[in-house]
Design a protein around this motif. Structure first.
Motif, PDB file in Angstrom:
ATOM      1  N   UNK A   1      52.963  63.044  36.274  1.00 25.96           N
ATOM      2  CA  UNK A   1      52.126  63.316  37.372  1.00 25.96           C
ATOM      3  C   UNK A   1      51.998  64.506  37.800  1.00 25.96           C
ATOM      4  N   UNK A   2      50.857  65.094  38.064  1.00 23.10           N
ATOM      5  CA  UNK A   2      50.296  66.434  38.544  1.00 23.10           C
ATOM      6  C   UNK A   2      49.637  66.235  39.671  1.00 23.10           C
ATOM      7  N   UNK A   3      50.016  67.128  40.543  1.00 25.24           N
ATOM      8  CA  UNK A   3      49.295  67.210  42.106  1.00 25.24           C
ATOM      9  C   UNK A   3      49.234  68.904  42.451  1.00 25.24           C
ATOM     10  N   UNK A   4      47.922  68.939  42.628  1.00 26.27           N
ATOM     11  CA  UNK A   4      47.378  70.587  43.156  1.00 26.27           C
ATOM     12  C   UNK A   4      46.937  70.427  44.386  1.00 26.27           C
ATOM     13  N   UNK A   5      47.269  71.287  45.377  1.00 28.78           N
ATOM     14  CA  UNK A   5      46.632  71.414  46.693  1.00 28.78           C
ATOM     15  C   UNK A   5      46.307  72.720  46.840  1.00 28.78           C
ATOM     16  N   UNK A   6      45.103  73.181  46.897  1.00 29.91           N
ATOM     17  CA  UNK A   6      44.922  74.558  47.150  1.00 29.91           C
ATOM     18  C   UNK A   6      43.427  74.970  47.006  1.00 29.91           C
TER      19      UNK A   6
END
Length: 514
Positions: A87-92
């Motif tokens: 699982x990959x989560x990126x916020x930016x």
């Protein structure tokens, strides 16, 4: 019903609990030279905490520069193994340049001359990140990208770098499910207004409670999520509808359905829709036969009718694979819409516009998907393929009149593919009980889109194999002594690797060696 669950857990229970669930979570707020964000770090922290509570081993990074992002990605992929859930989560901040999406580290420098090459070199290409995850052989890979804010490189002098806002559509590798917090070209809201006191972004605040909802399958979760985010954004006269790209084989639950804890009833509480999800996840004729036998007294139920159609697709696919030199174009399993009425009306509207969606049965099978793709191409619509079966797509179709779609040939004759399987390959696979197998394959072209070959593995087994290649889709049969294995997969764009999943439950990653 309980004996079905006893068989189910006997077949797949051990691999499910033996597989690792690993997550990479990154949130960037504080940028050196581009505009700061306010919610990305809080989003990452909240998602990381939630995932840890759901049994994920989590690698978290906050306000990372390029080197820091690469270090976290390397740490993450080095711990992944074949059969794992990734699982990959990126916020930016993120930006689309020349059709590719880039995730921006905190030390990104704004070029003064509009040099896109510099930005590409100093950022993390999303496709590269996904390819690195796929190369590990992870069975299930899910990526959530909340990086669709305003383009930080947009200027007023005509020298902007990348798209005006948001990220662009992607080609998702097989076995992956990718969610963007906004549709292609849309801006994702960091907050509803300056007075918005919520800790998380509009997208993440809608996502978090759904991750821990028992029995909520991923696709149903996304359908609900899209609706809530759209409704929230409309309260401030903004249009934001999350987009998703689905190449996942089978179903996925962040939180499985609750189990009964009494000694007399240790099986999960299920219903016909839940059992249909299980049968679809197994994906074999035998699984559908078991489902149909269990629910023979509910043959008028919609789920029962769907199971019949899915079984017929599998039977037709097996027959063509084993006895014919050709396979039909796009023989993927149908996608069942959560809103049957909307899908049926969508199919009727496509037929009215000359797009040939077939019968209005509420199932988005290959013919319906082709019809919608033909409409998108012929109409110049700004909708995406993932909008099929949504209410806003139906509204657009209903507003059209006349014949929109161009005539489509009723049949497609397979020709020699642009890429080929011919040559030598190595592979690794994770099978039942998380047994890891390696081996080699040699393929030769047998005419058109058909390839034959020989296979050996580290268990000392040998098999003859037959594979059909349609565009990037693979449909194969391996003939081992005493057992025949059918499988489906996807060839990479460059033709040098492929992933697949078979009737025995094995997850395979193969790469070309000659």
């Amino acid at each position: 019903m309980k004996w079905f669950w006893i068989v189910w857990f006997a077949v797949i229970g051990m691999p499910l609990f033996a597989q690792e669930r690993l997550a990479l979570v990154i949130g960037n707020d504080s940028y050196d030279t581009v505009v700061d964000l306010q919610k990305a770090v809080a989003d990452a922290e909240a998602v990381s905490e939630k995932l840890q509570g759901l049994g994920f081993q989590t690698i978290t990074g906050l306000n990372l520069d390029r080197r820091g992002m690469n270090q976290r990605i390397s740490e993450f992929t080095s711990q992944l193994d074949a059969g794992d859930t990734a699982f990959v989560f990126f916020a930016g901040h993120g930006v689309e340049i020349d059709g590719e999406n880039y995730l921006l580290p905190t030390d990104i420098v704004t070029p003064t001359s509009g040099e896109t090459g510099f930005v590409k070199a100093e950022s993390i290409a999303l496709s590269s990140l996904l390819d690195r995850v796929r190369a590990t052989g992870a069975r299930t890979s899910i990526a959530i990208i909340d990086a669709c804010r305003d383009n930080p490189f947009e200027t007023t002098n005509g020298r902007s770098i990348g798209g005006t806002r948001g990220l662009g559509r992607i080609n998702t590798p097989q076995g992956m499910f990718v969610i963007f917090s906004a549709g292609a070209g849309q801006m994702a809201l960091d907050r509803l207004s300056d007075e918005d006191a919520a800790q998380n972004s509009v997208f993440t605040r809608a996502l978090l409670p759904r991750l821990s909802e028992p029995g909520l399958e991923l696709r149903s979760m996304v359908a609900d999520l899209r609706t809530e985010v759209r409704d929230l954004s409309r309260t401030v006269q903004h249009n934001q509808v999350p987009a998703y790209y689905d190449e996942l084989l089978g179903d996925f639950y962040f939180t499985p359905a609750a189990l009964e804890t009494t000694a007399a009833a240790a099986a999960p509480v299920t219903d016909i829709r839940a059992d249909l999800s299980i049968a679809r996840s197994v994906g074999t004729i035998a699984a559908f036969d078991t489902f149909l036998e269990n629910y023979s007294d509910q043959s008028d139920d919609y789920s029962y009718q769907v199971a019949l159609q899915l079984r017929e697709v599998l039977v037709s696919s097996d027959t063509l694979t084993q006895t014919d030199d050709t396979v039909p174009f796009d023989n993927e399993l149908p996608v069942v819409s959560d809103d049957i009425k909307v899908m049926r009306e969508t199919q009727a509207a496509l037929n009215r516009l000359g797009c040939s969606a077939g019968g209005a049965d509420g199932i988005a099978g290959p013919r319906t998907r082709r019809a919608f793709a033909n409409y998108l191409s012929a109409s110049g619509s700004e909708l995406g393929a993932d909008d099929l079966g949504t209410k806003h797509a139906l509204e657009e179709l209903d507003a059209k009149s006349g014949t929109v779609c161009k005539a489509v040939a009723s049949a497609r004759t397979p020709t020699a593919p642009a890429v080929t399987l011919t040559g030598s390959w190595k592979y690794k696979a994770t099978c039942a009980l998380v047994i890891k197998v390696t081996g080699s394959i040699n393929y030769a072209n047998a005419g058109g889109n058909k390839f034959t070959g020989s296979l050996t593995d580290s268990l000392g087994q040998n098999a003859n194999t037959v594979v059909f290649l349609n565009d990037q889709q693979l449909s194969g049969t391996d003939y081992f002594p005493g057992i025949t294995v059918t499988w489906r997969g996807r060839l990479s764009e460059d033709g040098n690797s492929f992933t697949g999943s078979g009737s025995t439950g094995c997850s395979v990653y193969a790469w070309r060696v000659g």
